[in-house]
Design a protein around this motif. Structure first.
Motif, mmCIF file in Angstrom:
data_model
loop_
_atom_site.group_PDB
_atom_site.id
_atom_site.type_symbol
_atom_site.label_atom_id
_atom_site.label_comp_id
_atom_site.label_asym_id
_atom_site.label_seq_id
_atom_site.Cartn_x
_atom_site.Cartn_y
_atom_site.Cartn_z
ATOM 1 N N ASN A 79 0.827 -1.209 0.000
ATOM 2 C CA ASN A 79 0.000 0.000 0.000
ATOM 3 C C ASN A 79 0.858 1.254 0.000
ATOM 4 O O ASN A 79 0.536 2.242 -0.656
ATOM 5 C CB ASN A 79 -0.970 0.002 1.185
ATOM 6 C CG ASN A 79 -2.117 -0.971 0.953
ATOM 7 O OD1 ASN A 79 -2.422 -1.318 -0.195
ATOM 8 N ND2 ASN A 79 -2.737 -1.437 2.024
ATOM 9 N N MET A 80 1.967 1.177 0.723
ATOM 10 C CA MET A 80 2.883 2.312 0.733
ATOM 11 C C MET A 80 3.415 2.547 -0.686
ATOM 12 O O MET A 80 3.454 3.663 -1.189
ATOM 13 C CB MET A 80 4.052 2.020 1.692
ATOM 14 C CG MET A 80 4.858 3.247 2.074
ATOM 15 S SD MET A 80 6.387 2.790 2.906
ATOM 16 C CE MET A 80 5.774 2.011 4.345
ATOM 17 N N TYR A 81 3.800 1.438 -1.314
ATOM 18 C CA TYR A 81 4.296 1.529 -2.699
ATOM 19 C C TYR A 81 3.198 2.052 -3.628
ATOM 20 O O TYR A 81 3.445 2.912 -4.464
ATOM 21 C CB TYR A 81 4.795 0.161 -3.178
ATOM 22 C CG TYR A 81 5.126 0.162 -4.657
ATOM 23 C CD1 TYR A 81 6.283 0.781 -5.125
ATOM 24 C CD2 TYR A 81 4.259 -0.410 -5.589
ATOM 25 C CE1 TYR A 81 6.571 0.824 -6.480
ATOM 26 C CE2 TYR A 81 4.548 -0.380 -6.939
ATOM 27 C CZ TYR A 81 5.696 0.235 -7.381
ATOM 28 O OH TYR A 81 5.986 0.288 -8.728
ATOM 29 N N ARG A 82 1.989 1.539 -3.467
ATOM 30 C CA ARG A 82 0.865 1.944 -4.322
ATOM 31 C C ARG A 82 0.672 3.469 -4.262
ATOM 32 O O ARG A 82 0.550 4.138 -5.285
ATOM 33 C CB ARG A 82 -0.414 1.241 -3.853
ATOM 34 C CG ARG A 82 -1.597 1.355 -4.806
ATOM 35 C CD ARG A 82 -2.899 0.871 -4.166
ATOM 36 N NE ARG A 82 -2.729 -0.319 -3.333
ATOM 37 C CZ ARG A 82 -2.619 -1.570 -3.808
ATOM 38 N NH1 ARG A 82 -2.698 -1.779 -5.095
ATOM 39 N NH2 ARG A 82 -2.434 -2.584 -2.984
ATOM 40 N N ASN A 83 0.695 4.006 -3.039
ATOM 41 C CA ASN A 83 0.501 5.451 -2.869
ATOM 42 C C ASN A 83 1.686 6.219 -3.449
ATOM 43 O O ASN A 83 1.517 7.256 -4.087
ATOM 44 C CB ASN A 83 0.341 5.793 -1.377
ATOM 45 C CG ASN A 83 -0.950 5.228 -0.829
ATOM 46 O OD1 ASN A 83 -1.914 5.025 -1.579
ATOM 47 N ND2 ASN A 83 -0.977 4.946 0.467
ATOM 48 N N TYR A 84 2.870 5.661 -3.225
ATOM 49 C CA TYR A 84 4.081 6.338 -3.699
ATOM 50 C C TYR A 84 4.105 6.422 -5.221
ATOM 51 O O TYR A 84 4.308 7.492 -5.799
ATOM 52 C CB TYR A 84 5.330 5.593 -3.188
ATOM 53 C CG TYR A 84 6.604 6.178 -3.733
ATOM 54 C CD1 TYR A 84 7.187 7.297 -3.144
ATOM 55 C CD2 TYR A 84 7.214 5.636 -4.869
ATOM 56 C CE1 TYR A 84 8.337 7.853 -3.670
ATOM 57 C CE2 TYR A 84 8.364 6.186 -5.392
ATOM 58 C CZ TYR A 84 8.927 7.294 -4.790
ATOM 59 O OH TYR A 84 10.054 7.841 -5.315
ATOM 60 N N ILE A 85 3.878 5.305 -5.844
ATOM 61 C CA ILE A 85 4.028 5.255 -7.305
ATOM 62 C C ILE A 85 2.917 6.040 -7.999
ATOM 63 O O ILE A 85 3.136 6.629 -9.068
ATOM 64 C CB ILE A 85 4.128 3.790 -7.817
ATOM 65 C CG1 ILE A 85 4.911 3.713 -9.131
ATOM 66 C CG2 ILE A 85 2.789 3.103 -7.926
ATOM 67 C CD1 ILE A 85 6.378 3.971 -9.026
ATOM 68 N N ALA A 86 1.746 6.108 -7.356
ATOM 69 C CA ALA A 86 0.628 6.873 -7.937
ATOM 70 C C ALA A 86 0.961 8.361 -7.969
ATOM 71 O O ALA A 86 0.461 9.096 -8.826
ATOM 72 C CB ALA A 86 -0.644 6.628 -7.131
ATOM 73 N N ALA A 87 1.820 8.788 -7.050
ATOM 74 C CA ALA A 87 2.138 10.217 -6.957
ATOM 75 C C ALA A 87 3.473 10.544 -7.635
ATOM 76 O O ALA A 87 4.006 11.635 -7.480
ATOM 77 C CB ALA A 87 2.198 10.618 -5.485
ATOM 78 N N THR A 88 4.004 9.580 -8.384
ATOM 79 C CA THR A 88 5.346 9.720 -8.952
ATOM 80 C C THR A 88 5.288 9.576 -10.470
ATOM 81 O O THR A 88 4.422 8.883 -11.001
ATOM 82 C CB THR A 88 6.246 8.586 -8.378
ATOM 83 O OG1 THR A 88 6.275 8.704 -6.960
ATOM 84 C CG2 THR A 88 7.662 8.634 -8.899
ATOM 85 N N ASN A 89 6.222 10.195 -11.149
ATOM 86 C CA ASN A 89 6.400 9.902 -12.571
ATOM 87 C C ASN A 89 7.150 8.566 -12.632
ATOM 88 O O ASN A 89 8.371 8.508 -12.478
ATOM 89 C CB ASN A 89 7.192 11.017 -13.248
ATOM 90 C CG ASN A 89 7.393 10.744 -14.739
ATOM 91 O OD1 ASN A 89 7.541 9.597 -15.161
ATOM 92 N ND2 ASN A 89 7.392 11.805 -15.527
ATOM 93 N N ALA A 90 6.391 7.489 -12.802
ATOM 94 C CA ALA A 90 6.941 6.145 -12.632
ATOM 95 C C ALA A 90 8.074 5.847 -13.613
ATOM 96 O O ALA A 90 9.063 5.201 -13.251
ATOM 97 C CB ALA A 90 5.826 5.118 -12.771
ATOM 98 N N LYS A 91 7.920 6.309 -14.830
ATOM 99 C CA LYS A 91 8.958 6.019 -15.835
ATOM 100 C C LYS A 91 10.276 6.704 -15.461
ATOM 101 O O LYS A 91 11.346 6.080 -15.477
ATOM 102 C CB LYS A 91 8.461 6.489 -17.208
ATOM 103 C CG LYS A 91 9.407 6.235 -18.337
ATOM 104 C CD LYS A 91 8.769 6.635 -19.655
ATOM 105 C CE LYS A 91 9.799 6.783 -20.744
ATOM 106 N NZ LYS A 91 9.218 7.192 -22.012
ATOM 107 N N GLU A 92 10.188 7.986 -15.095
ATOM 108 C CA GLU A 92 11.407 8.713 -14.714
ATOM 109 C C GLU A 92 12.013 8.117 -13.445
ATOM 110 O O GLU A 92 13.234 8.027 -13.310
ATOM 111 C CB GLU A 92 11.106 10.210 -14.503
ATOM 112 C CG GLU A 92 10.699 10.934 -15.772
ATOM 113 C CD GLU A 92 11.724 10.795 -16.895
ATOM 114 O OE1 GLU A 92 12.937 10.779 -16.605
ATOM 115 O OE2 GLU A 92 11.311 10.677 -18.066
ATOM 116 N N TRP A 93 11.158 7.701 -12.538
ATOM 117 C CA TRP A 93 11.609 7.064 -11.293
ATOM 118 C C TRP A 93 12.374 5.780 -11.610
ATOM 119 O O TRP A 93 13.433 5.504 -11.051
ATOM 120 C CB TRP A 93 10.373 6.794 -10.429
ATOM 121 C CG TRP A 93 10.587 5.921 -9.236
ATOM 122 C CD1 TRP A 93 10.993 6.311 -7.989
ATOM 123 C CD2 TRP A 93 10.372 4.513 -9.162
ATOM 124 N NE1 TRP A 93 11.050 5.221 -7.155
ATOM 125 C CE2 TRP A 93 10.671 4.110 -7.842
ATOM 126 C CE3 TRP A 93 9.944 3.549 -10.074
ATOM 127 C CZ2 TRP A 93 10.569 2.790 -7.419
ATOM 128 C CZ3 TRP A 93 9.846 2.239 -9.665
ATOM 129 C CH2 TRP A 93 10.150 1.873 -8.346
#
Ligand SMILES: Cc1cc2nc3c(=O)[nH]c(=O)nc-3n(C[C@H](O)[C@H](O)[C@H](O)COP(=O)(O)O)c2cc1C
Length: 208
Positions: A117-131
């Motif tokens: 869930n922590m990851y889910r929230n994190y990745i939703a708020a992140t530019n996943a490709k750039e990350w």
């Protein structure tokens, strides 16, 4: 040499090598040592969102060189490693990849769900490709420094046309990989140029 001196020496000799010796091959064991340093790199959430492709094909090398604005290291190097960043399905919080990566920690169900869930929230708020690409750059740094430690030169190559590189590497959109960096390795054919760096005083501040 102390471990500290040895690492300092590796950092000192690593530079962005522009010209490699022709016909000076890298031993398979040395290539493996370099790839292993990439494998051991740290990554956010421990997701290791990378794939390393060792490009052996001379014709693919030529295609990649063209996709890198003709940068000659791509054609000249002894070994060429393309680092692909995982995207799309690999980064889906409920996808098989993320689930498997977290499952290997062997956490109790509650903790596993909390991390997910922590990851889910994190990745939703992140530019996943750039990350994901950013993680690959850490693996690249590990590889370049490991290579330097055994006398092998390298050059980070980020100057490319991504679509052309991906075409050359036969990556399709639904493969969910994107090119992060190309890393030519080999032995320098020219001396190391002067290094330009800001001083520590320019870039370090202390917050007390
Ligand atoms: C993300 C990234 C992309 C880079 N792309 C290129 C490139 O396309 N071609 C190149 O010759 N050098 C490239 N470099 C190397 C930098 O120009 C080089 O690291 C910088 O000038 C410092 O020089 P040094 O590596 O010799 O210490 C890249 C470096 C990084 C970190």
């Amino acid at each position: 040499m102390t471990p500290r001196e040895a690492f300092t020496q590796a950092l000192a000799v690593r530079h962005s090598c522009k010209s490699f010796e022709a016909d000076h091959e890298i031993l398979p064991d040395d290539l493996r040592y370099i790839l292993e340093a990439g494998r051991l790199a740290p990554s956010s959430f421990g997701l290791e969102p990378w794939q390393f492709i060792v490009v052996k094909s001379p014709s693919k090398r030529q295609e990649l060189m063209a996709a890198c604005y003709g940068q000659r290291q791509i054609g000249e190097c002894a070994e060429l490693v393309a680092i692909l960043a995982k995207t799309g399905k690999f980064l889906d919080a409920d996808g098989a990849y993320v689930s498997d990566m977290f499952a290997r920690w062997g956490l109790p169900q509650e903790a596993y769900t909390a991390v997910k869930n922590m990851y889910r929230n994190y990745i939703a708020a992140t530019n996943a490709k750039e990350w994901s690409i950013a993680q690959c750059h850490i693996a690249a740094a590990n590889m370049m420094n490991a290579a330097a430690a055994i006398g092998i030169d390298s050059c980070a190559i980020g100057g490319f046309h991504p679509q052309l590189v991906e075409n050359a590497l036969e990556i399709n959109t639904d493969d969910d990989y994107t090119i992060a960096m190309l890393l030519p390795f080999g032995y320098r054919s020219k001396g190391q140029p002067a290094r330009h760096r800001l001083l520590l005083d320019d870039i370090v501040t202390y917050l007390h």
